[in-house]
Design a protein around this motif. Structure first.
Motif, PDB file in Angstrom:
ATOM      1  N   THR A 175      58.917 -40.204  19.141  1.00  0.00           N
ATOM      2  CA  THR A 175      59.116 -40.331  20.585  1.00  0.00           C
ATOM      3  C   THR A 175      59.273 -41.791  20.987  1.00  0.00           C
ATOM      4  OG1 THR A 175      58.221 -39.739  22.766  1.00  0.00           O
ATOM      5  CG2 THR A 175      56.647 -40.538  21.134  1.00  0.00           C
ATOM      6  N   GLU A 176      59.926 -42.010  22.100  1.00  0.00           N
ATOM      7  CA  GLU A 176      59.808 -43.260  22.841  1.00  0.00           C
ATOM      8  C   GLU A 176      59.397 -42.854  24.245  1.00  0.00           C
ATOM      9  OE1 GLU A 176      62.007 -44.544  25.574  1.00  0.00           O
ATOM     10  OE2 GLU A 176      62.536 -42.446  25.664  1.00  0.00           O
ATOM     11  N   PHE A 177      58.731 -43.755  24.951  1.00  0.00           N
ATOM     12  CA  PHE A 177      58.434 -43.478  26.349  1.00  0.00           C
ATOM     13  C   PHE A 177      58.562 -44.730  27.197  1.00  0.00           C
ATOM     14  CE2 PHE A 177      55.507 -42.694  30.009  1.00  0.00           C
ATOM     15  CZ  PHE A 177      56.313 -41.770  30.639  1.00  0.00           C
ATOM     16  N   SER A 178      57.681 -45.720  26.963  1.00  0.00           N
ATOM     17  CA  SER A 178      57.760 -46.900  27.821  1.00  0.00           C
ATOM     18  C   SER A 178      57.181 -48.112  27.104  1.00  0.00           C
ATOM     19  CB  SER A 178      57.042 -46.636  29.149  1.00  0.00           C
ATOM     20  OG  SER A 178      57.328 -47.650  30.087  1.00  0.00           O
ATOM     21  N   GLN A 179      56.524 -48.985  27.855  1.00  0.00           N
ATOM     22  CA  GLN A 179      55.941 -50.185  27.291  1.00  0.00           C
ATOM     23  C   GLN A 179      54.615 -49.871  26.590  1.00  0.00           C
ATOM     24  OE1 GLN A 179      55.855 -52.508  31.003  1.00  0.00           O
ATOM     25  NE2 GLN A 179      57.514 -53.755  30.197  1.00  0.00           N
ATOM     26  N   PRO A 180      54.133 -50.757  25.717  1.00  0.00           N
ATOM     27  CA  PRO A 180      52.891 -50.486  24.989  1.00  0.00           C
ATOM     28  C   PRO A 180      51.712 -50.099  25.869  1.00  0.00           C
ATOM     29  CG  PRO A 180      53.999 -52.373  24.029  1.00  0.00           C
ATOM     30  CD  PRO A 180      54.790 -52.008  25.257  1.00  0.00           C
ATOM     31  N   ALA A 181      51.530 -50.789  26.996  1.00  0.00           N
ATOM     32  CA  ALA A 181      50.379 -50.496  27.856  1.00  0.00           C
ATOM     33  C   ALA A 181      50.457 -49.108  28.465  1.00  0.00           C
ATOM     34  CB  ALA A 181      50.262 -51.546  28.964  1.00  0.00           C
ATOM     35  N   ILE A 182      51.673 -48.612  28.640  1.00  0.00           N
ATOM     36  CA  ILE A 182      51.855 -47.270  29.188  1.00  0.00           C
ATOM     37  C   ILE A 182      51.730 -46.236  28.081  1.00  0.00           C
ATOM     38  CG2 ILE A 182      53.443 -45.777  30.451  1.00  0.00           C
ATOM     39  CD1 ILE A 182      54.685 -48.436  31.576  1.00  0.00           C
ATOM     40  N   ASP A 183      52.359 -46.508  26.932  1.00  0.00           N
ATOM     41  CA  ASP A 183      52.249 -45.591  25.787  1.00  0.00           C
ATOM     42  C   ASP A 183      50.794 -45.406  25.367  1.00  0.00           C
ATOM     43  OD1 ASP A 183      54.981 -45.460  25.850  1.00  0.00           O
ATOM     44  OD2 ASP A 183      55.309 -46.637  24.025  1.00  0.00           O
ATOM     45  N   GLN A 184      50.019 -46.491  25.478  1.00  0.00           N
ATOM     46  CA  GLN A 184      48.607 -46.415  25.095  1.00  0.00           C
ATOM     47  C   GLN A 184      47.865 -45.404  25.956  1.00  0.00           C
ATOM     48  OE1 GLN A 184      45.771 -47.638  26.925  1.00  0.00           O
ATOM     49  NE2 GLN A 184      44.299 -47.280  25.274  1.00  0.00           N
ATOM     50  N   ARG A 185      48.213 -45.340  27.242  1.00  0.00           N
ATOM     51  CA  ARG A 185      47.571 -44.373  28.140  1.00  0.00           C
ATOM     52  C   ARG A 185      47.851 -42.940  27.716  1.00  0.00           C
ATOM     53  NH1 ARG A 185      46.048 -46.499  33.303  1.00  0.00           N
ATOM     54  NH2 ARG A 185      45.567 -48.706  32.972  1.00  0.00           N
ATOM     55  N   LEU A 186      48.992 -42.743  27.060  1.00  0.00           N
ATOM     56  CA  LEU A 186      49.354 -41.395  26.618  1.00  0.00           C
ATOM     57  C   LEU A 186      48.731 -41.043  25.272  1.00  0.00           C
ATOM     58  CD1 LEU A 186      53.162 -41.231  27.541  1.00  0.00           C
ATOM     59  CD2 LEU A 186      51.167 -40.709  28.964  1.00  0.00           C
ATOM     60  N   GLY A 187      48.167 -42.030  24.586  1.00  0.00           N
ATOM     61  CA  GLY A 187      47.501 -41.761  23.310  1.00  0.00           C
ATOM     62  C   GLY A 187      48.438 -41.545  22.143  1.00  0.00           C
ATOM     63  N   LEU A 188      49.656 -42.053  22.231  1.00  0.00           N
ATOM     64  CA  LEU A 188      50.635 -41.818  21.168  1.00  0.00           C
ATOM     65  C   LEU A 188      50.165 -42.376  19.835  1.00  0.00           C
ATOM     66  CD1 LEU A 188      53.947 -42.654  23.099  1.00  0.00           C
ATOM     67  CD2 LEU A 188      52.717 -40.469  22.946  1.00  0.00           C
ATOM     68  N   HIS A 189      49.430 -43.483  19.872  1.00  0.00           N
ATOM     69  CA  HIS A 189      48.965 -44.148  18.654  1.00  0.00           C
ATOM     70  C   HIS A 189      47.972 -43.301  17.863  1.00  0.00           C
ATOM     71  CE1 HIS A 189      46.004 -44.957  21.789  1.00  0.00           C
ATOM     72  NE2 HIS A 189      45.120 -45.168  20.838  1.00  0.00           N
ATOM     73  N   LYS A 190      47.432 -42.275  18.489  1.00  0.00           N
ATOM     74  CA  LYS A 190      46.475 -41.415  17.791  1.00  0.00           C
ATOM     75  C   LYS A 190      47.174 -40.452  16.818  1.00  0.00           C
ATOM     76  CE  LYS A 190      43.245 -41.494  21.700  1.00  0.00           C
ATOM     77  NZ  LYS A 190      42.554 -40.692  22.736  1.00  0.00           N
TER      78      LYS A 190
ATOM     79  N   VAL B 260      56.871 -38.773  43.751  1.00  0.00           N
ATOM     80  CA  VAL B 260      57.180 -39.780  42.733  1.00  0.00           C
ATOM     81  C   VAL B 260      57.377 -39.104  41.379  1.00  0.00           C
ATOM     82  CG1 VAL B 260      55.905 -41.544  43.994  1.00  0.00           C
ATOM     83  CG2 VAL B 260      54.735 -40.248  42.205  1.00  0.00           C
ATOM     84  N   ALA B 261      58.165 -39.748  40.545  1.00  0.00           N
ATOM     85  CA  ALA B 261      58.474 -39.195  39.228  1.00  0.00           C
ATOM     86  C   ALA B 261      57.447 -39.577  38.175  1.00  0.00           C
ATOM     87  CB  ALA B 261      59.862 -39.638  38.788  1.00  0.00           C
ATOM     88  N   PHE B 262      56.620 -40.587  38.476  1.00  0.00           N
ATOM     89  CA  PHE B 262      55.661 -41.100  37.499  1.00  0.00           C
ATOM     90  C   PHE B 262      54.300 -41.221  38.159  1.00  0.00           C
ATOM     91  CE2 PHE B 262      59.853 -43.009  37.056  1.00  0.00           C
ATOM     92  CZ  PHE B 262      60.222 -42.567  35.798  1.00  0.00           C
ATOM     93  N   GLY B 263      53.268 -40.767  37.445  1.00  0.00           N
ATOM     94  CA  GLY B 263      51.926 -40.862  37.985  1.00  0.00           C
ATOM     95  C   GLY B 263      51.554 -42.292  38.334  1.00  0.00           C
ATOM     96  N   THR B 264      50.925 -42.477  39.473  1.00  0.00           N
ATOM     97  CA  THR B 264      50.588 -43.831  39.913  1.00  0.00           C
ATOM     98  C   THR B 264      49.493 -44.467  39.066  1.00  0.00           C
ATOM     99  OG1 THR B 264      49.078 -42.919  41.585  1.00  0.00           O
ATOM    100  CG2 THR B 264      51.330 -43.395  42.287  1.00  0.00           C
ATOM    101  N   HIS B 265      48.893 -43.702  38.152  1.00  0.00           N
ATOM    102  CA  HIS B 265      47.896 -44.275  37.237  1.00  0.00           C
ATOM    103  C   HIS B 265      48.560 -45.033  36.095  1.00  0.00           C
ATOM    104  CE1 HIS B 265      49.174 -40.633  35.185  1.00  0.00           C
ATOM    105  NE2 HIS B 265      48.589 -41.060  34.078  1.00  0.00           N
ATOM    106  N   LEU B 266      49.878 -44.879  35.930  1.00  0.00           N
ATOM    107  CA  LEU B 266      50.580 -45.538  34.831  1.00  0.00           C
ATOM    108  C   LEU B 266      50.979 -46.939  35.255  1.00  0.00           C
ATOM    109  CD1 LEU B 266      52.858 -42.592  33.617  1.00  0.00           C
ATOM    110  CD2 LEU B 266      50.765 -43.449  32.531  1.00  0.00           C
ATOM    111  N   PRO B 267      50.458 -47.968  34.602  1.00  0.00           N
ATOM    112  CA  PRO B 267      50.725 -49.346  35.025  1.00  0.00           C
ATOM    113  C   PRO B 267      52.187 -49.734  34.850  1.00  0.00           C
ATOM    114  CG  PRO B 267      49.622 -49.317  32.891  1.00  0.00           C
ATOM    115  CD  PRO B 267      49.618 -47.900  33.394  1.00  0.00           C
ATOM    116  N   ALA B 268      52.724 -50.416  35.860  1.00  0.00           N
ATOM    117  CA  ALA B 268      54.098 -50.932  35.874  1.00  0.00           C
ATOM    118  C   ALA B 268      55.159 -49.840  35.938  1.00  0.00           C
ATOM    119  CB  ALA B 268      54.367 -51.846  34.676  1.00  0.00           C
ATOM    120  N   LEU B 269      54.777 -48.595  35.686  1.00  0.00           N
ATOM    121  CA  LEU B 269      55.707 -47.473  35.744  1.00  0.00           C
ATOM    122  C   LEU B 269      55.506 -46.697  37.044  1.00  0.00           C
ATOM    123  CD1 LEU B 269      57.895 -46.142  33.934  1.00  0.00           C
ATOM    124  CD2 LEU B 269      56.124 -44.623  33.073  1.00  0.00           C
TER     125      LEU B 269
END
Length: 357
Positions: A214-229, A37-46
């Motif tokens: 950067t852009e990546f995905s939806q807020p719930a997914i971006d939050q997992r990446l910690g971009l807001h920090k 898979v191209a995206f980790g299964t821990h990422l919601p909706a992605l």
């Protein structure tokens, strides 16, 4: 009576023998889809949709179809999934077609389209327009030995995380930014240097200053990446990705060997995943956005000047890409014709969006 009993017993023994002989054949009909898979299964909706599919397939098939998922890079890298499935190195893979636009320019149109269809319209074109036929034709014409099945879809993404406000087109000039798909070509026309980084590398690149935004995905997914920090200005709407489609690729030789029943189970499980994925994505965004505001993130909506600029540059990009690749033009023209018809319905059927706050 004894003769009759012996006859019944003999028949039962023969039937049992026949059943035992048929069991290995039935076992041989079982299918294991080995799926990088191209995206980790821990990422919601992605990444989570394909995990859901892997859980549903054994239930739907009474154990005859199973799927083993390989997280990104564990078996093949995300960028190699198409080639690996086509060659038979693996018999399936999960990704988004936009990753292949360097090889197949039209692939991006089956992934996410700037100012393009929202999820409902996208699915209407794919399932009840010419979308699916064109999607498969693209891979066939490109010489790829794969069966393509849309297997998840998400609604709009955010359109960027920035360290400063962006009020006018000139504010973008000189920025280095992680950006995906056709939207990257738009940003490049505005003086942005773009790079397509996998999700796991974005935080480090921002932290080290290798990219400015950067852009990546939806807020719930971006939050997992910690971009807001690191960056605090989060811009909407996601003009570049109003909906994003994800695909299950199955090696075509494997597909042809499957019974019609197994093919239907895989296709309809993926169709169910389309529903499940968009419902999951829609349900989880607003609490994450509310939490982000509490953490100091400024949620901003692009002003009309910026939206008009993005649209003007997108029109230039699609004209250039249509001129450069006949199949891109074929897909774009078909999608555009469908959308022009859909406009009559869309303009009259839906309530206005709620007021932004």
């Amino acid at each position: 009576m004894k003769k009759f009993a012996k006859t019944v017993l003999s028949t039962a023994v023969l039937a049992g023998a026949a059943l035992s002989l048929s069991t290995p054949a039935a076992a041989g009909d079982k299918l294991l889809l080995k799926t990088p898979v191209a995206f980790g299964t821990h990422l919601p909706a992605l990444g989570s949709p394909i995990k859901w599919v892997s859980e549903q397939l054994p239930l739907m098939s009474d154990g005859d179809i199973k799927m083993k998922i390989y997280e990104p890079g564990k078996l093949v890298s995300p960028q190699e999934i198409l080639d690996a499935v086509s060659s038979g190195k693996v018999n399936s893979g999960y990704s988004t077609a936009g990753y292949w636009q360097g090889k197949l320019p039209a692939a991006a149109l089956f992934s996410a389209v700037p100012f393009g269809p929202e999820a409902g319209e996208y699915m209407a074109w794919m399932y009840y327009g010419n979308g699916l036929n064109l999607y498969q034709e693209m891979y066939d014409n490109g010489g790829y030995n794969v069966k393509v099945i849309p297997c998840a879809i998400i609604s709009p993404e955010t359109s960027g995380w920035f360290s400063k406000p962006i009020e006018k087109p000139e504010d973008l000039q000189g920025l280095n930014m992680r950006f995906f798909g056709l939207g990257a070509s738009v940003m490049e026309k505005l003086g942005v240097g773009t790079v397509q980084l996998p999700g796991g590398e974005i935080f480090g690149a921002l932290e080290k200053g290798a990219i400015d935004a950067t852009e990546f995905s939806q807020p719930a997914i971006d939050q997992r990446l910690g971009l807001h920090k690191i960056v605090k200005y989060n811009y909407f709407p996601g003009w570049h990705q109003q909906a994003t489609v994800f695909e299950l690729l199955v090696n075509k030789d494997t597909w042809k060997e499957m019974s019609e029943s197994k093919q239907a189970i895989v296709e309809n499980t993926c169709k169910a995943s389309m529903t499940n994925a968009i419902a999951e994505g829609e349900a989880m965004q607003f609490p994450v956005m509310e939490k982000a505001k509490q953490d100091g993130v400024e949620i901003r909506y692009w002003n009309q000047t910026m939206l008009d600029t993005f649209k003007t540059k997108w029109d230039e990009v699609v004209t250039e890409k249509s001129a450069a690749d006949p199949f891109f033009k074929k897909v774009w023209d078909d999608m555009s014709t469908f959308r022009q018809g859909y406009d009559l319905w869309e303009a009259n059927a839906f309530l206005p969006r709620v007021q932004k706050n």
